[in-house]
Design a protein around this motif. Structure first.
Motif, short mmCIF file in Angstrom:
data_model
loop_
_atom_site.label_atom_id
_atom_site.label_comp_id
_atom_site.label_asym_id
_atom_site.label_seq_id
_atom_site.Cartn_x
_atom_site.Cartn_y
_atom_site.Cartn_z
N GLY A 28 0.80 -1.22 0.00
CA GLY A 28 0.00 0.00 0.00
C GLY A 28 0.83 1.26 0.00
N LEU A 29 2.13 1.13 -0.27
CA LEU A 29 3.02 2.29 -0.28
C LEU A 29 3.22 2.74 -1.71
CD1 LEU A 29 5.61 0.98 2.31
CD2 LEU A 29 3.79 2.64 2.69
N THR A 30 2.54 3.81 -2.08
CA THR A 30 2.60 4.30 -3.45
C THR A 30 3.31 5.63 -3.56
OG1 THR A 30 0.41 5.26 -3.17
CG2 THR A 30 0.51 3.06 -4.14
N LYS A 31 3.51 6.32 -2.44
CA LYS A 31 4.18 7.62 -2.44
C LYS A 31 5.16 7.67 -1.29
CE LYS A 31 0.28 10.22 -4.29
NZ LYS A 31 -0.59 11.36 -4.07
N LEU A 32 6.15 8.52 -1.43
CA LEU A 32 7.13 8.72 -0.38
C LEU A 32 6.46 9.34 0.84
CD1 LEU A 32 10.12 8.10 -0.37
CD2 LEU A 32 10.57 10.44 -0.98
N TYR A 33 6.82 8.88 2.02
CA TYR A 33 6.32 9.32 3.32
C TYR A 33 4.84 8.99 3.54
CZ TYR A 33 10.78 11.60 3.51
OH TYR A 33 12.12 11.83 3.48
N LYS A 34 4.32 8.04 2.80
CA LYS A 34 2.96 7.57 3.04
C LYS A 34 3.01 6.57 4.20
CE LYS A 34 -1.07 5.55 0.89
NZ LYS A 34 -1.66 5.08 -0.37
N THR A 35 2.08 6.71 5.14
CA THR A 35 2.01 5.84 6.30
C THR A 35 0.80 4.94 6.19
OG1 THR A 35 3.08 7.51 7.66
CG2 THR A 35 1.87 5.78 8.82
N VAL A 36 1.00 3.65 6.50
CA VAL A 36 -0.06 2.66 6.40
C VAL A 36 -0.09 1.86 7.70
CG1 VAL A 36 -0.89 0.65 5.12
CG2 VAL A 36 0.29 2.47 3.91
N THR A 37 -1.30 1.52 8.15
CA THR A 37 -1.48 0.65 9.31
C THR A 37 -2.23 -0.58 8.85
OG1 THR A 37 -1.56 2.54 10.79
CG2 THR A 37 -2.43 0.47 11.63
N ARG A 38 -1.65 -1.75 9.12
CA ARG A 38 -2.26 -3.02 8.70
C ARG A 38 -2.21 -4.02 9.84
NH1 ARG A 38 -1.59 -3.69 2.80
NH2 ARG A 38 -2.77 -1.91 2.04
N LYS A 39 -3.03 -5.06 9.73
CA LYS A 39 -3.04 -6.15 10.70
C LYS A 39 -1.72 -6.92 10.61
CE LYS A 39 -5.73 -10.15 12.06
NZ LYS A 39 -6.81 -11.04 11.69
N ASN A 40 -1.17 -7.28 11.76
CA ASN A 40 0.11 -7.97 11.83
C ASN A 40 -0.08 -9.44 11.45
OD1 ASN A 40 2.66 -8.81 12.41
ND2 ASN A 40 2.59 -8.33 14.58
N THR A 41 0.48 -9.83 10.29
CA THR A 41 0.44 -11.22 9.82
C THR A 41 1.83 -11.63 9.38
OG1 THR A 41 -0.02 -10.59 7.54
CG2 THR A 41 -1.93 -10.95 8.98
N PRO A 42 2.11 -12.94 9.31
CA PRO A 42 3.42 -13.39 8.84
C PRO A 42 3.71 -12.95 7.40
CG PRO A 42 2.25 -15.19 9.91
CD PRO A 42 1.29 -14.03 9.81
N GLU A 43 2.68 -12.89 6.56
CA GLU A 43 2.86 -12.46 5.17
C GLU A 43 3.31 -11.00 5.11
OE1 GLU A 43 0.05 -15.83 5.37
OE2 GLU A 43 0.05 -13.86 6.33
N LEU A 44 2.68 -10.17 5.93
CA LEU A 44 3.04 -8.76 5.98
C LEU A 44 4.47 -8.59 6.49
CD1 LEU A 44 2.03 -5.81 5.68
CD2 LEU A 44 1.45 -5.92 8.09
N ARG A 45 4.82 -9.34 7.52
CA ARG A 45 6.18 -9.28 8.06
C ARG A 45 7.22 -9.65 7.00
NH1 ARG A 45 7.71 -6.91 12.78
NH2 ARG A 45 6.19 -7.28 14.40
N GLY A 46 6.93 -10.66 6.19
CA GLY A 46 7.85 -11.07 5.14
C GLY A 46 8.03 -10.00 4.08
N MET A 47 6.93 -9.35 3.71
CA MET A 47 7.01 -8.28 2.72
C MET A 47 7.81 -7.10 3.26
SD MET A 47 3.13 -8.43 1.26
CE MET A 47 3.29 -7.23 -0.04
N LEU A 48 7.58 -6.76 4.52
CA LEU A 48 8.33 -5.65 5.13
C LEU A 48 9.81 -5.99 5.26
CD1 LEU A 48 5.78 -4.54 7.85
CD2 LEU A 48 6.53 -3.21 5.87
N ASN A 49 10.12 -7.24 5.51
CA ASN A 49 11.51 -7.66 5.60
C ASN A 49 12.23 -7.49 4.27
OD1 ASN A 49 13.75 -8.73 7.01
ND2 ASN A 49 13.37 -10.73 6.09
N LYS A 50 11.51 -7.73 3.18
CA LYS A 50 12.10 -7.61 1.85
C LYS A 50 12.44 -6.16 1.48
CE LYS A 50 11.51 -9.06 -2.87
NZ LYS A 50 10.87 -10.05 -3.73
#
Length: 59
Positions: A28-50
């Protein structure tokens, strides 16, 4: 563990691979300095790690 995660894109994806661009879009990050809040899941953690070099996790 927290129920939600808040993260912000702090660096540009220009010059990154197509998979990094796709991961940012999936987060959900399409612009610089955009902030997103999402439910904590293993899939989300993996994407953030990448893309951890482009995003900042917030408390």
């Amino acid at each position: 563990m927290k129920d939600t995660l808040t993260y912000t894109q702090v660096k540009s994806a220009i010059g990154s691979t197509k998979t990094v661009h796709a991961t940012l879009t999936g987060l959900g990050l399409t612009k610089l300095y955009k902030t997103v809040t999402r439910k904590n899941t293993p899939e989300l953690r993996g994407m953030l790690n990448k893309v951890q070099h482009l995003v900042k996790m917030e408390d």
